[in-house]
Design a protein around this motif. Structure first.
Motif, short mmCIF file in Angstrom:
data_model
loop_
_atom_site.label_atom_id
_atom_site.label_comp_id
_atom_site.label_asym_id
_atom_site.label_seq_id
_atom_site.Cartn_x
_atom_site.Cartn_y
_atom_site.Cartn_z
N ASP A 185 -7.41 -33.85 14.51
CA ASP A 185 -6.60 -34.08 13.31
C ASP A 185 -7.45 -34.64 12.18
O ASP A 185 -7.34 -34.20 11.03
CB ASP A 185 -5.45 -35.04 13.62
CG ASP A 185 -4.35 -34.42 14.46
OD1 ASP A 185 -4.31 -33.17 14.60
OD2 ASP A 185 -3.52 -35.19 15.00
N ARG A 186 -8.31 -35.60 12.50
CA ARG A 186 -9.18 -36.19 11.47
C ARG A 186 -10.12 -35.14 10.88
O ARG A 186 -10.45 -35.17 9.70
CB ARG A 186 -9.99 -37.35 12.04
CG ARG A 186 -9.21 -38.65 12.14
CD ARG A 186 -10.10 -39.85 12.43
NE ARG A 186 -10.78 -39.76 13.71
CZ ARG A 186 -10.24 -40.08 14.88
NH1 ARG A 186 -8.99 -40.49 14.95
NH2 ARG A 186 -10.94 -39.98 15.99
N ALA A 187 -10.56 -34.21 11.70
CA ALA A 187 -11.46 -33.15 11.23
C ALA A 187 -10.70 -32.04 10.50
O ALA A 187 -11.30 -31.21 9.85
CB ALA A 187 -12.24 -32.56 12.40
N GLY A 188 -9.36 -32.04 10.63
CA GLY A 188 -8.56 -31.01 9.98
C GLY A 188 -8.48 -29.71 10.76
O GLY A 188 -8.32 -28.65 10.18
N THR A 242 -16.25 -34.28 20.51
CA THR A 242 -15.81 -34.78 19.21
C THR A 242 -16.83 -34.62 18.09
O THR A 242 -16.43 -34.34 16.96
CB THR A 242 -15.31 -36.24 19.31
OG1 THR A 242 -16.30 -37.04 19.96
CG2 THR A 242 -14.02 -36.32 20.10
N PRO A 243 -18.15 -34.77 18.32
CA PRO A 243 -19.09 -34.55 17.21
C PRO A 243 -19.11 -33.10 16.71
O PRO A 243 -19.56 -32.83 15.60
CB PRO A 243 -20.45 -34.92 17.82
CG PRO A 243 -20.15 -35.76 19.00
CD PRO A 243 -18.83 -35.27 19.52
N LYS A 252 -18.48 -29.93 12.65
CA LYS A 252 -19.29 -28.71 12.50
C LYS A 252 -18.39 -27.48 12.41
O LYS A 252 -18.62 -26.60 11.59
CB LYS A 252 -20.23 -28.53 13.69
CG LYS A 252 -21.43 -29.42 13.71
CD LYS A 252 -22.30 -29.06 14.91
CE LYS A 252 -23.49 -29.96 15.01
NZ LYS A 252 -24.37 -29.59 16.12
N ALA A 253 -17.38 -27.44 13.28
CA ALA A 253 -16.48 -26.29 13.29
C ALA A 253 -15.73 -26.17 11.97
O ALA A 253 -15.61 -25.08 11.40
CB ALA A 253 -15.50 -26.40 14.45
N LYS A 254 -15.24 -27.30 11.46
CA LYS A 254 -14.51 -27.28 10.19
C LYS A 254 -15.44 -26.88 9.04
O LYS A 254 -15.09 -26.05 8.20
CB LYS A 254 -13.88 -28.65 9.92
CG LYS A 254 -13.00 -28.68 8.71
CD LYS A 254 -11.81 -27.77 8.90
CE LYS A 254 -10.87 -27.84 7.71
NZ LYS A 254 -9.70 -26.99 7.88
#
Length: 81
Positions: A54-57, A20-21, A25-27
């Motif tokens: 979803d939160r990270a988009g 999850t962390p 970074k990916a986004k």
């Protein structure tokens, strides 16, 4: 428009590192899809992972490596099946 993804283990130093962390970074790196390493899917909390993506988009994808006994394009019909 075609989505561009990255296998999230790119940022892991160990297969046991939390995923999850890495989503942010990916986004931030410009990716649209986070590809999860599916080494032990029975141990993964997919609802939590999907909500975090979803939160990270990010969209979700999955990947696992297949060895010779499960190699899909094998010339041997019994292995392909």
């Amino acid at each position: 428009m075609q989505k561009i993804g990255i296998h999230l283990s790119y940022w892991q130093t160990s297969w046991s590192d939390p995923l999850t962390p890495i989503f942010t970074k990916a986004k931030q790196a410009g990716f649209d899809v986070g590809e999860l390493p599916l080494l032990a899917p029975q141990e993964m909390d997919f609802h939590h992972l999907k909500a975090s993506l979803d939160r990270a988009g990010l969209y979700l994808s999955g990947h696992t490596g297949l060895g010779p006994p499960t190699h899909i394009p094998s010339p041997h019909p019994q292995i392909r099946s």
